[in-house]
Scaffold this motif. Structure first.
Motif, PDB file in Angstrom:
ATOM      1  N   LEU A  40       0.845  -1.197   0.000  1.00  0.00           N
ATOM      2  CA  LEU A  40       0.000   0.000   0.000  1.00  0.00           C
ATOM      3  C   LEU A  40       0.878   1.245   0.000  1.00  0.00           C
ATOM      4  CD1 LEU A  40      -2.390  -1.290   2.798  1.00  0.00           C
ATOM      5  CD2 LEU A  40      -2.837  -1.312   0.337  1.00  0.00           C
TER       6      LEU A  40
ATOM      7  N   ALA B 177      -0.107   3.692   5.026  1.00  0.00           N
ATOM      8  CA  ALA B 177      -0.957   2.520   5.222  1.00  0.00           C
ATOM      9  C   ALA B 177      -0.109   1.274   5.456  1.00  0.00           C
ATOM     10  CB  ALA B 177      -1.872   2.323   4.020  1.00  0.00           C
TER      11      ALA B 177
ATOM     12  N   GLU C 118     -13.447  -9.949  -1.521  1.00  0.00           N
ATOM     13  CA  GLU C 118     -14.622  -9.076  -1.479  1.00  0.00           C
ATOM     14  C   GLU C 118     -15.789  -9.727  -2.203  1.00  0.00           C
ATOM     15  OE1 GLU C 118     -13.620  -5.355  -3.186  1.00  0.00           O
ATOM     16  OE2 GLU C 118     -12.181  -4.803  -1.627  1.00  0.00           O
TER      17      GLU C 118
ATOM     18  N   GLU D 157      -6.533  -2.054  -2.466  1.00  0.00           N
ATOM     19  CA  GLU D 157      -7.801  -1.346  -2.636  1.00  0.00           C
ATOM     20  C   GLU D 157      -8.385  -1.768  -3.983  1.00  0.00           C
ATOM     21  OE1 GLU D 157      -9.042   0.327  -0.274  1.00  0.00           O
ATOM     22  OE2 GLU D 157      -7.309   0.651   1.012  1.00  0.00           O
TER      23      GLU D 157
ATOM     24  N   ARG E 299     -19.457  -5.766   4.468  1.00  0.00           N
ATOM     25  CA  ARG E 299     -18.949  -4.425   4.175  1.00  0.00           C
ATOM     26  C   ARG E 299     -17.668  -4.507   3.353  1.00  0.00           C
ATOM     27  NH1 ARG E 299     -20.243  -4.400   9.659  1.00  0.00           N
ATOM     28  NH2 ARG E 299     -22.135  -3.223  10.155  1.00  0.00           N
TER      29      ARG E 299
ATOM     30  N   LEU F  67     -14.182  -3.231   2.973  1.00  0.00           N
ATOM     31  CA  LEU F  67     -13.252  -2.603   3.900  1.00  0.00           C
ATOM     32  C   LEU F  67     -12.041  -2.030   3.171  1.00  0.00           C
ATOM     33  CD1 LEU F  67     -13.195  -5.427   6.616  1.00  0.00           C
ATOM     34  CD2 LEU F  67     -14.715  -3.437   6.508  1.00  0.00           C
ATOM     35  N   ARG F  68     -11.477  -0.975   3.729  1.00  0.00           N
ATOM     36  CA  ARG F  68     -10.168  -0.534   3.271  1.00  0.00           C
ATOM     37  C   ARG F  68      -9.159  -1.648   3.544  1.00  0.00           C
ATOM     38  NH1 ARG F  68      -9.299   4.950   2.339  1.00  0.00           N
ATOM     39  NH2 ARG F  68      -7.087   4.620   2.802  1.00  0.00           N
ATOM     40  N   ALA F  69      -8.087  -1.673   2.777  1.00  0.00           N
ATOM     41  CA  ALA F  69      -7.131  -2.777   2.891  1.00  0.00           C
ATOM     42  C   ALA F  69      -6.572  -2.885   4.305  1.00  0.00           C
ATOM     43  CB  ALA F  69      -6.011  -2.593   1.879  1.00  0.00           C
ATOM     44  N   GLU F  70      -6.185  -1.759   4.913  1.00  0.00           N
ATOM     45  CA  GLU F  70      -5.605  -1.829   6.251  1.00  0.00           C
ATOM     46  C   GLU F  70      -6.640  -2.230   7.301  1.00  0.00           C
ATOM     47  OE1 GLU F  70      -5.822   2.702   5.312  1.00  0.00           O
ATOM     48  OE2 GLU F  70      -5.745   0.794   4.218  1.00  0.00           O
ATOM     49  N   THR F  71      -7.917  -1.859   7.079  1.00  0.00           N
ATOM     50  CA  THR F  71      -8.978  -2.304   7.975  1.00  0.00           C
ATOM     51  C   THR F  71      -9.199  -3.808   7.845  1.00  0.00           C
ATOM     52  OG1 THR F  71     -10.060  -0.154   7.691  1.00  0.00           O
ATOM     53  CG2 THR F  71     -11.358  -1.897   8.703  1.00  0.00           C
TER      54      THR F  71
END
Length: 254
Positions: free
Chosen positions: A92, A96, A173, A207, A232, A234-238
């Protein structure tokens, strides 16, 4: 005497053995941190650790500007295994990636593998910087082992080198929609890491997720288990934080 858990905690490389009556040199950054930031001086106590020798109570024997030494006093914790997973994550942007390494260290990752995927944003990594972040996180969260930071590797090369006896959990995803589009009617377990063991891997994409071609490649590998982290996006780090929390919980409950 202050309680041990309140004392500064510093990592020493395994080539500096921790043992009773040993005097060990400080690294320049450790001397500056202790003397300038924490205002510690000769006679003050600290904790020193590494994965080979455990954690030791030590005293500052000398300190001046960017030089100093420690005297080991007694062992506080013996070496112990720290079961965790290998985290393969699409590289990233710098901030991030830094966050992934910090959170991953706190959540038990044993090895970080930055991936170059079709949708990877970052292409370069400062390995020394990431090693420093992992070390600081290990000092803070009271781990004995600082995780390894691997050199970035291409997605296909990583899959080709993955040991077949270890499972690799790949976060996908909209997994249910993808399974349906391939004619599969699947129900996904509430615990996506059921049966996970220490040394297994978690793979998190960039992402926008992995490309269709990359997902086709993973489905062809018998050691891969596709998982969902919920409905959901999610963002990659989440996604890293969510996946590692679930994985760590599974290992703790084995």
């Amino acid at each position: 005497m202050p309680a041990p858990h309140t004392l500064p905690r510093l990592y020493l490389q395994p080539d500096q053995p921790l043992a009773g009556s040993m005097t060990l040199p400080m690294a320049p950054d450790q001397a500056r941190y202790l003397g300038t930031v924490l205002r510690r001086g000769e006679g003050d106590e600290v904790r020193l650790f590494n994965g080979r020798d455990g954690e030791w109570l030590a005293r500052i024997a000398s300190i001046k500007k960017d030089k100093g030494s420690f005297s080991c006093l007694e062992q506080l914790r013996t070496p112990a295994p720290e079961p965790g997973c290998v985290l393969a994550f699409a590289l990233l942007k710098r901030d991030a990636t830094d966050l992934v390494v910090r959170m991953g260290t706190e959540l038990g990752v044993t090895r970080f593998v930055p991936l170059l995927t079709e949708r990877t944003v970052g292409q370069r990594v400062n390995e020394a910087r990431l090693e420093s972040i992992a070390t600081e996180a290990a000092e803070q969260c009271e781990r004995l082992i600082v995780p390894e930071i691997a050199t970035p590797i291409r997605f296909a090369d990583f899959l080709g080198a993955w040991p077949a006896e270890k499972r690799l959990f790949v976060a996908v995803e909209r997994l249910a929609e993808r399974a349906e589009s391939h004619g599969a009617s699947e129900s996904f377990p509430l615990s996506p890491f059921a049966g996970a063991q220490a040394g297994d891997g978690l793979m998190i994409g960039p992402e926008g997720g992995f490309s269709d071609g990359e997902l086709d490649v993973t489905r062809a590998r018998p050691f891969v288990t596709s998982i969902t982290l919920g409905n959901r996006v999610l963002r990659a780090e989440t996604a890293v934080a969510a996946g590692l929390t679930l994985f760590d919980s599974q290992l703790r409950n084995v």
